[in-house]
Structure formats: structure tokens, C-alpha cells
Design a protein around this motif. Structure first.
Motif, mmCIF file in Angstrom:
data_model
loop_
_atom_site.group_PDB
_atom_site.id
_atom_site.type_symbol
_atom_site.label_atom_id
_atom_site.label_comp_id
_atom_site.label_asym_id
_atom_site.label_seq_id
_atom_site.Cartn_x
_atom_site.Cartn_y
_atom_site.Cartn_z
ATOM 1 N N HIS A 9 0.836 -1.204 0.000
ATOM 2 C CA HIS A 9 0.000 0.000 0.000
ATOM 3 C C HIS A 9 0.871 1.255 0.000
ATOM 4 O O HIS A 9 2.035 1.221 0.388
ATOM 5 N N ILE A 10 0.276 2.340 -0.452
ATOM 6 C CA ILE A 10 0.942 3.640 -0.508
ATOM 7 C C ILE A 10 0.246 4.562 0.481
ATOM 8 O O ILE A 10 -0.979 4.644 0.509
ATOM 9 N N GLU A 11 1.057 5.240 1.262
ATOM 10 C CA GLU A 11 0.523 6.171 2.256
ATOM 11 C C GLU A 11 1.039 7.574 1.956
ATOM 12 O O GLU A 11 2.249 7.786 1.883
ATOM 13 N N THR A 12 0.140 8.501 1.755
ATOM 14 C CA THR A 12 0.524 9.890 1.548
ATOM 15 C C THR A 12 0.866 10.496 2.902
ATOM 16 O O THR A 12 0.049 10.488 3.816
ATOM 17 N N ILE A 13 2.070 11.008 3.014
ATOM 18 C CA ILE A 13 2.497 11.629 4.261
ATOM 19 C C ILE A 13 2.196 13.117 4.244
ATOM 20 O O ILE A 13 1.709 13.676 5.211
ATOM 21 N N SER A 14 2.475 13.763 3.129
ATOM 22 C CA SER A 14 2.171 15.187 3.009
ATOM 23 C C SER A 14 1.958 15.538 1.548
ATOM 24 O O SER A 14 2.464 14.881 0.653
ATOM 25 N N GLY A 15 1.171 16.560 1.349
ATOM 26 C CA GLY A 15 0.943 17.090 0.010
ATOM 27 C C GLY A 15 1.555 18.472 -0.087
ATOM 28 O O GLY A 15 2.223 18.936 0.828
#
Length: 105
Positions: A9-15
């Protein structure tokens, strides 16, 4: 017969916001691969309740602060909290950036 990798899975930490830059973590069978460590990365990790362990590699896409601004702090935090080392993959000038940043950490 091909074996398909499970537990990916991919987890977005910050945009991209006023105080952060894009960063994400690819998790493959409990091994983590971070892509870019911008400034405020540690704060973003706390906000997303991501645990700092099992990092295999950190991929840095450029030498701009958007990509590498929080790398030195992340290295120190990872080592002192978990005694873990990980591979850093990116531009060849990364060692100089880390040494320069360590003067200010």
C-alpha cells in the motif's frame, strides 16, 4: 506461475501546502520505502500516525528543500529512536547535503 506480492500500500504523508511538500511511503510486506523527505516530514508522520520503523530505503528526487529539507533530522531520529539504518537513493550530491545540514541540526 508468478507469485503476486501481497500487503502493498501507498501512504501519503504530506501534500503540497504552504508549509509542506509532497511525500509518500510505499509499504511492501512491512518494509517501508519513503519518497522525498521535505521539511516538516517528522510532523507529518506524527499527524498521520505512521511509525518510524522498517524503513529499507529513502528515495530523494532532487536536492531542493522540497525533497531533502528534512532528511538530516529524519536520519538522526531514525537512528536514535530505533537504531535502524536505511539506504538513501538519489542524486550523487546527497552526502554533501547531509553533512552540510548536520551543522544546523
Amino acid at each position: 506461475m508468478k507469485k503476486i506480492i501481497e500487503n502493498v500500500h501507498i501512504e501519503t504523508i504530506s501534500g503540497r501546502t504552504l508549509d509542506t511538500s509532497p511525500s509518500f511511503i510505499l509499504n511492501i510486506q512491512n518494509n517501508k520505502y519513503a519518497f522525498n523527505i521535505p521539511e516538516m516530514f517528522q510532523r507529518s508522520i506524527l499527524a498521520t500516525h505512521t511509525k518510524i520503523k522498517n524503513f529499507q530505503s529513502v528515495f530523494i528526487t532532487s536536492l531542493y528543500p522540497d525533497s531533502v529539507g528534512g532528511l538530516s533530522c529524519f536520519i538522526l531520529q531514525s537512528y536514535f529512536q530505533k537504531k535502524e539504518l536505511f539506504q538513501i537513493i538519489g542524486p550523487k550530491e546527497i552526502p554533501e547535503v547531509i553533512l552540510f545540514d548536520c551543522n544546523y541540526v
